[in-house]
Design a protein around this motif. Structure first.
Motif, PDB file in Angstrom:
ATOM      1  N   ASP A   1       0.838  -1.202   0.000  1.00  0.00           N
ATOM      2  CA  ASP A   1       0.000   0.000   0.000  1.00  0.00           C
ATOM      3  C   ASP A   1       0.873   1.252   0.000  1.00  0.00           C
ATOM      4  N   ALA A   2       1.992   1.195   0.721  1.00  0.00           N
ATOM      5  CA  ALA A   2       2.906   2.342   0.739  1.00  0.00           C
ATOM      6  C   ALA A   2       3.466   2.608  -0.656  1.00  0.00           C
ATOM      7  N   ILE A   3       3.807   1.550  -1.395  1.00  0.00           N
ATOM      8  CA  ILE A   3       4.303   1.717  -2.762  1.00  0.00           C
ATOM      9  C   ILE A   3       3.230   2.399  -3.614  1.00  0.00           C
ATOM     10  N   ARG A   4       1.993   1.909  -3.531  1.00  0.00           N
ATOM     11  CA  ARG A   4       0.898   2.504  -4.311  1.00  0.00           C
ATOM     12  C   ARG A   4       0.757   3.997  -4.018  1.00  0.00           C
TER      13      ARG A   4
ATOM     14  N   GLY B   1       7.974  13.115  -9.103  1.00  0.00           N
ATOM     15  CA  GLY B   1       9.422  13.033  -9.021  1.00  0.00           C
ATOM     16  C   GLY B   1       9.954  11.818  -8.294  1.00  0.00           C
ATOM     17  N   ALA B   2       9.088  11.073  -7.620  1.00  0.00           N
ATOM     18  CA  ALA B   2       9.530   9.895  -6.878  1.00  0.00           C
ATOM     19  C   ALA B   2       9.658   8.689  -7.798  1.00  0.00           C
ATOM     20  N   ILE B   3      10.700   7.897  -7.581  1.00  0.00           N
ATOM     21  CA  ILE B   3      10.908   6.628  -8.281  1.00  0.00           C
ATOM     22  C   ILE B   3      10.854   5.551  -7.204  1.00  0.00           C
ATOM     23  N   ILE B   4       9.764   4.797  -7.189  1.00  0.00           N
ATOM     24  CA  ILE B   4       9.489   3.892  -6.079  1.00  0.00           C
ATOM     25  C   ILE B   4       9.706   2.439  -6.490  1.00  0.00           C
ATOM     26  N   GLY B   5      10.507   1.737  -5.705  1.00  0.00           N
ATOM     27  CA  GLY B   5      10.773   0.333  -5.984  1.00  0.00           C
ATOM     28  C   GLY B   5      10.435  -0.552  -4.802  1.00  0.00           C
ATOM     29  N   ALA B   6      10.399  -1.846  -5.064  1.00  0.00           N
ATOM     30  CA  ALA B   6      10.132  -2.840  -4.035  1.00  0.00           C
ATOM     31  C   ALA B   6      11.421  -3.570  -3.696  1.00  0.00           C
ATOM     32  N   GLY B   7      11.728  -3.664  -2.417  1.00  0.00           N
ATOM     33  CA  GLY B   7      12.895  -4.400  -1.965  1.00  0.00           C
ATOM     34  C   GLY B   7      12.498  -5.688  -1.271  1.00  0.00           C
ATOM     35  N   THR B   8      13.479  -6.515  -0.984  1.00  0.00           N
ATOM     36  CA  THR B   8      13.264  -7.825  -0.361  1.00  0.00           C
ATOM     37  C   THR B   8      12.280  -8.657  -1.183  1.00  0.00           C
ATOM     38  N   VAL B   9      12.437  -8.610  -2.503  1.00  0.00           N
ATOM     39  CA  VAL B   9      11.613  -9.435  -3.400  1.00  0.00           C
ATOM     40  C   VAL B   9      12.247 -10.828  -3.440  1.00  0.00           C
ATOM     41  N   LEU B  10      11.519 -11.814  -2.903  1.00  0.00           N
ATOM     42  CA  LEU B  10      12.081 -13.149  -2.707  1.00  0.00           C
ATOM     43  C   LEU B  10      11.528 -14.207  -3.651  1.00  0.00           C
ATOM     44  N   SER B  11      10.466 -13.873  -4.381  1.00  0.00           N
ATOM     45  CA  SER B  11       9.811 -14.883  -5.216  1.00  0.00           C
ATOM     46  C   SER B  11       9.090 -14.210  -6.374  1.00  0.00           C
ATOM     47  N   ALA B  12       8.668 -15.039  -7.345  1.00  0.00           N
ATOM     48  CA  ALA B  12       7.898 -14.521  -8.472  1.00  0.00           C
ATOM     49  C   ALA B  12       6.580 -13.923  -7.997  1.00  0.00           C
ATOM     50  N   ALA B  13       5.970 -14.542  -6.994  1.00  0.00           N
ATOM     51  CA  ALA B  13       4.701 -14.018  -6.470  1.00  0.00           C
ATOM     52  C   ALA B  13       4.891 -12.629  -5.879  1.00  0.00           C
ATOM     53  N   MET B  14       5.981 -12.435  -5.157  1.00  0.00           N
ATOM     54  CA  MET B  14       6.254 -11.117  -4.577  1.00  0.00           C
ATOM     55  C   MET B  14       6.546 -10.088  -5.662  1.00  0.00           C
ATOM     56  N   MET B  15       7.259 -10.506  -6.709  1.00  0.00           N
ATOM     57  CA  MET B  15       7.529  -9.572  -7.792  1.00  0.00           C
ATOM     58  C   MET B  15       6.231  -9.187  -8.492  1.00  0.00           C
TER      59      MET B  15
ATOM     60  N   GLN C   1       3.270  -9.066  -7.118  1.00  0.00           N
ATOM     61  CA  GLN C   1       2.573  -8.135  -6.224  1.00  0.00           C
ATOM     62  C   GLN C   1       3.181  -6.744  -6.308  1.00  0.00           C
ATOM     63  N   ALA C   2       4.510  -6.694  -6.364  1.00  0.00           N
ATOM     64  CA  ALA C   2       5.191  -5.400  -6.449  1.00  0.00           C
ATOM     65  C   ALA C   2       4.816  -4.674  -7.735  1.00  0.00           C
ATOM     66  N   ILE C   3       4.809  -5.399  -8.842  1.00  0.00           N
ATOM     67  CA  ILE C   3       4.423  -4.805 -10.126  1.00  0.00           C
ATOM     68  C   ILE C   3       2.980  -4.309 -10.056  1.00  0.00           C
ATOM     69  N   GLY C   4       2.113  -5.119  -9.458  1.00  0.00           N
ATOM     70  CA  GLY C   4       0.712  -4.738  -9.320  1.00  0.00           C
ATOM     71  C   GLY C   4       0.529  -3.488  -8.479  1.00  0.00           C
ATOM     72  N   ALA C   5       1.433  -3.274  -7.521  1.00  0.00           N
ATOM     73  CA  ALA C   5       1.349  -2.091  -6.665  1.00  0.00           C
ATOM     74  C   ALA C   5       1.957  -0.862  -7.334  1.00  0.00           C
ATOM     75  N   GLY C   6       2.599  -1.075  -8.499  1.00  0.00           N
ATOM     76  CA  GLY C   6       3.170   0.049  -9.226  1.00  0.00           C
ATOM     77  C   GLY C   6       4.658   0.247  -9.042  1.00  0.00           C
ATOM     78  N   ALA C   7       5.342  -0.743  -8.489  1.00  0.00           N
ATOM     79  CA  ALA C   7       6.791  -0.609  -8.290  1.00  0.00           C
ATOM     80  C   ALA C   7       7.482  -0.357  -9.631  1.00  0.00           C
ATOM     81  N   GLN C   8       8.430   0.565  -9.624  1.00  0.00           N
ATOM     82  CA  GLN C   8       9.155   0.926 -10.840  1.00  0.00           C
ATOM     83  C   GLN C   8      10.490   0.198 -10.960  1.00  0.00           C
ATOM     84  N   PHE C   9      10.886  -0.487  -9.915  1.00  0.00           N
ATOM     85  CA  PHE C   9      12.062  -1.348  -9.950  1.00  0.00           C
ATOM     86  C   PHE C   9      11.940  -2.349  -8.806  1.00  0.00           C
ATOM     87  N   ALA C  10      12.763  -3.389  -8.843  1.00  0.00           N
ATOM     88  CA  ALA C  10      12.745  -4.410  -7.796  1.00  0.00           C
ATOM     89  C   ALA C  10      14.165  -4.717  -7.354  1.00  0.00           C
TER      90      ALA C  10
END
Length: 197
Positions: free
Chosen positions: A44-47, A54-68, A70-79
């Protein structure tokens, strides 16, 4: 990796408004923000942070395809991941998502290069031998560039950034656990941004 010298690495637990936090970091000169997927509020914070100009928001601690996914679905711009999995490399490539896998040895680095990568997270940086270890590791891999993360502090960041193979560092010191004072965070972030000058 070239947008700012420090990427704040955030573990958000809902105590700080993510939009206000992202605005503070962008204003201070740190537009690239990694939100670790370690808490229930991370996606939710990523969304919400994605709404900040101006913010470039990414997801960290991506451990699996499912997490990636979810991150993409939340709008993450990098992993970012703590380690290297070829499945995640391929998935990120297929989804056109910039991806920074963690490496700490030559084998992982060779695997990543074989998969077409040349940008990596060196993790955990300090406990893996620090600057001397990264210098030795990077030696045979002239095109590889790194974002060291793990144990780096405001006091040691400039020494890391002085290395040719280092484009930026991960900064967990920018926001300390339980900290909510945005003015304090701003000053710390502004000092970190100045490391690139």
């Amino acid at each position: 990796m070239r947008c700012a010298p420090v990427i704040p690495v955030l573990v958000l637990d809902g105590q700080v408004d993510p939009v206000a936090l992202a605005e503070t970091l962008v204003e201070a000169g740190l537009p690239v923000i990694e939100v670790t997927l370690r808490t229930p509020s991370a996606l939710d914070a990523i969304r919400r942070m994605r709404t900040v100009e101006g913010a470039i928001i990414g997801a960290g601690t991506v451990l699996s395809a499912a997490m990636m996914e979810q991150a993409i679905g939340a709008g993450a711009q990098f992993a970012v991941s703590p380690g290297l999995l070829d499945g995640l490399v391929r998935m990120a490539s297929e989804r056109d998502l910039p991806y920074l896998p963690g490496v700490a040895n030559a084998t992982d680095l060779m695997i990543g290069i074989d998969l077409g990568l040349d940008r990596f997270k060196f993790f955990p940086a300090e406990s893996s031998g620090g600057i001397a270890a990264l210098s030795a590791l990077a030696g045979p891999f002239l095109d590889a560039r790194f974002c060291p993360t793990g144990g780096i502090t405001a006091e040691t960041a400039s020494a890391w950034l002085a290395r040719t193979e280092v484009l930026c560092v991960g900064g967990s010191w920018i926001i300390r656990a339980g900290e909510t004072d945005l003015a304090v965070i701003f000053e710390r972030a502004r000092a970190a941004a100045a490391l690139g000058e």
